[in-house]
Design an enzyme around this catalytic site. Structure first.
Site, PDB file in Angstrom:
ATOM      1  N   SER A   1      -0.894  -0.373  -0.457  1.00 38.60           N
ATOM      2  CA  SER A   1       0.217  -0.470   0.484  1.00 38.60           C
ATOM      3  C   SER A   1       0.128  -1.780   1.242  1.00 38.60           C
ATOM      4  O   SER A   1      -0.869  -2.486   1.171  1.00 38.60           O
ATOM      5  CB  SER A   1       0.171   0.691   1.472  1.00 38.60           C
ATOM      6  OG  SER A   1      -0.842   0.469   2.421  1.00 38.60           O
ATOM      7  N   LYS A   2       1.161  -2.075   1.953  1.00 39.58           N
ATOM      8  CA  LYS A   2       1.234  -3.319   2.713  1.00 39.58           C
ATOM      9  C   LYS A   2      -0.007  -3.565   3.556  1.00 39.58           C
ATOM     10  O   LYS A   2      -0.460  -4.683   3.714  1.00 39.58           O
ATOM     11  CB  LYS A   2       2.452  -3.279   3.636  1.00 39.58           C
ATOM     12  CG  LYS A   2       3.730  -3.612   2.910  1.00 39.58           C
ATOM     13  CD  LYS A   2       4.286  -4.930   3.394  1.00 39.58           C
ATOM     14  CE  LYS A   2       5.517  -5.343   2.614  1.00 39.58           C
ATOM     15  NZ  LYS A   2       6.704  -4.671   3.050  1.00 39.58           N
ATOM     16  N   ARG A   3      -0.504  -2.486   4.118  1.00 39.38           N
ATOM     17  CA  ARG A   3      -1.634  -2.568   5.034  1.00 39.38           C
ATOM     18  C   ARG A   3      -2.838  -3.333   4.470  1.00 39.38           C
ATOM     19  O   ARG A   3      -3.478  -4.098   5.150  1.00 39.38           O
ATOM     20  CB  ARG A   3      -2.073  -1.148   5.405  1.00 39.38           C
ATOM     21  CG  ARG A   3      -2.915  -1.114   6.636  1.00 39.38           C
ATOM     22  CD  ARG A   3      -2.113  -0.850   7.884  1.00 39.38           C
ATOM     23  NE  ARG A   3      -2.719  -1.538   9.003  1.00 39.38           N
ATOM     24  CZ  ARG A   3      -2.190  -2.597   9.581  1.00 39.38           C
ATOM     25  NH1 ARG A   3      -1.076  -3.113   9.138  1.00 39.38           N
ATOM     26  NH2 ARG A   3      -2.774  -3.150  10.621  1.00 39.38           N
ATOM     27  N   HIS A   4      -3.170  -3.097   3.226  1.00 36.10           N
ATOM     28  CA  HIS A   4      -4.373  -3.741   2.714  1.00 36.10           C
ATOM     29  C   HIS A   4      -4.257  -4.759   1.596  1.00 36.10           C
ATOM     30  O   HIS A   4      -4.994  -5.709   1.589  1.00 36.10           O
ATOM     31  CB  HIS A   4      -5.425  -2.705   2.322  1.00 36.10           C
ATOM     32  CG  HIS A   4      -4.879  -1.368   1.965  1.00 36.10           C
ATOM     33  ND1 HIS A   4      -4.984  -0.307   2.818  1.00 36.10           N
ATOM     34  CD2 HIS A   4      -4.226  -0.935   0.891  1.00 36.10           C
ATOM     35  CE1 HIS A   4      -4.443   0.741   2.240  1.00 36.10           C
ATOM     36  NE2 HIS A   4      -3.974   0.394   1.079  1.00 36.10           N
TER      37      HIS A   4
END
Length: 476
Positions: A242-245
RNA sequence: GCUCCCAUCGUCUAGCGGUCUAGGACGUCGCCCUCUCACGGCGAAAACAGGGGUUCGAGUCCCCUUGGGAGCGCCA
């Protein structure tokens, strides 16, 4: 026998070049290069609503930054719609496809009913054998593949091995939409065939598609290219990226200060291995790459390892090359343009160059390099970080005053000369070197960590160094 | 739900029936080096998911369970 290998990278321009796509491109590239073949680029822009020019530009830019080139001009899939329809005409003529007049609502009901009965949702083939005389005149048909209903479809995959899918689980997929536009499934087959693609290397999420496409190849009477479905990349938590990592675009990695060669090396090791080799040049990767050495399990994206690898590459890069890479990426780094302006305005590029050997040793990314170099451009009086301020005790300030006096006489201004003075003063004052070096560091850089303090003295120059020391010395 | 795929240290992986008391790398933790932080050096903890087979012998082959993942559109 020794036909030239042709691979292709086929992104859909609905967003940036994400990290999974980048690795798929890398594997295609490595594979083609290792066998002296070609890698083609195809933009799958048949989804007119979601495809954008900006995304196309971002993808090309991302590939270029990563150093992955392609042969010839990119092929735009949408432009080939006429040829796709032509292939469908052939299938229609051969009885391998048929017109389907089912409405969207009917299809929806079909799916709902299937789900309610616990069956896999698929088209029930209601128009498969209906005579043309029953065709409604008020709406255009979609064209579906007359897929085999019995037996199984086999995909001989270079990575996954022999994958067998029961045909009863594969329905009659749509080839041409009722508006006459080709679907992805059809376009991929026709394009890969026409482009002479010999090896299709893509993510496992396409594995089931491989079976469906195999059926299309069969209906067209075309040979199926070799397939290799590589595992996906997961986030640190094992879930989908996901965008987060990590599901960021290639440009995000550029902004984080990673070197393309480091990212290439890291990505290559995700799913592929050559014994225990961890760090290798791109040339070695090309020489060693073998699709048989690609694993089948998904890998998690690990920023820490990427950072470590990047740090290794930074240290291993000759100063002049690193300097060039740094200058080139400055526009993309957070605060980079401002830093470039300051470096320019203060004429401290040469100071930066002088400090680079000490700086690169301490940075894992270009962003950290930029941060570590901040003291070079900071204006006096320096803002002292709290942790560093604690070092500047009254005793320390007094020591700095004495040091200032002695340093004034140093000529020429050199690291060894400065070291001798500092060591002598510490000895005479009866303190350990650190008791003087640390306050000196605080005065010179405003921080409690920096490159070797004598190198800092040299990088800053005599005038600036003495001024900064005076700023913190008692009664100076 | 159905179909397919996957399963070695926290993570990336080596291992392709015996040389595995399971190796490397990142990360973690010690120690050394040392003007700080890094770098570097040395060392430590850390894994074959579980259960059945096959075999003289299984991390390596087969099956099941469990746990992950992907796919099931007139999206790509």
């Amino acid at each position: 026998m020794s036909e030239t290998v042709v691979t292709r990278f086929a992104p859909s321009p609905t967003g940036f070049l994400h990290i999974g796509g980048a690795r798929t491109a890398l594997f295609n590239w490595l594979f083609a290069k290792s066998l002296g073949g070609k890698m083609l680029l195809r933009i799958e822009d048949t989804d007119r609503a979601r495809s954008t020019e900006a995304a196309i530009a971002a993808i090309l830019d991302g590939l270029t930054w990563l150093g992955l080139d392609w042969d010839g001009e990119p092929v735009f899939q949408f432009a080939r719609a006429a040829r796709h329809r032509e292939a469908v005409e052939q299938m229609l003529a051969d009885g391998r496809a048929y017109r389907c007049y089912a409405t969207a609502q009917e299809l929806e009901e079909m799916r709902a009913a299937a789900q309610a009965e616990g069956r896999p949702p698929r088209y029930d083939g209601r128009w498969r054998d209906r005579p043309a005389s029953e065709a409604p005149a008020d709406r255009p048909p979609a064209i579906r593949l007359r897929a085999p209903t019995e037996g199984e479809t086999v995909v001989e995959d270079l990575v996954q091995g022999r994958v067998v899918i029961p045909n009863k689980d594969l329905d009659d997929l749509v080839l041409l939409r009722s508006d006459g536009t080709p679907t992805y499934m059809l376009a991929v087959v026709v394009d890969d065939h026409d482009m002479g693609v010999t090896h299709v290397i893509r993510g496992v999420d396409h594995l089931t598609n491989a079976a469906r496409q195999t059926q299309i190849y069969a209906a067209l009477g075309w040979p199926v290219p070799k397939m290799a479905h590589i595992p996906l990349i997961h986030g640190p938590d094992g879930a989908k990226l996901s965008k987060r990592h990590g599901a960021l675009g290639a440009e995000a990695y550029r902004e984080m200060g990673f070197l393309p060669e480091a990212l290439r090396n890291y990505l290559a090791r995700l799913g592929w291995s050559h014994g225990d080799d961890e760090i290798f040049s791109t040339a070695q990767a090309i020489e060693w790459f073998d699709i048989a050495d690609v694993g089948r399990s998904a890998a998690r994206f690990d920023m820490a390892k990427l950072s470590n690898l990047n740090g290794h590459y930074m240290r291993a890069t000759p100063d002049d090359e690193l300097l060039a890479a740094f200058r080139a990426s400055l526009p993309y780094l957070p605060g980079g343009p401002e830093a470039a302006a300051r470096l320019e305005a203060t004429g401290r590029w040469s100071a930066f160059e002088g400090a680079l050997p000490g700086l690169k040793e301490r940075a894992k990314t270009l962003v950290e390099l930029l941060d570590g170099a901040r003291f070079l451009t900071d204006a006096r009086p320096l803002a002292i970080e709290p942790a560093a301020a604690a070092l500047l005790t009254p005793e320390a300030r007094a020591l700095l005053a004495s040091l200032h006096g002695r340093l004034t006489t140093l000529e020429p201004w050199s690291a060894t000369g400065a070291e001798e003075i500092v060591r002598t003063l510490a000895e005479e004052a009866g303190v350990k070197l650190g008791a003087l070096a640390q306050p000196l560091r605080a005065a010179l850089t405003g921080r409690k960590t920096s490159p070797g303090i004598f190198d800092v003295l040299v990088a800053l120059g005599k005038e600036e160094s003495l001024a900064r020391i005076a700023d913190q010395a008692t009664g100076a």
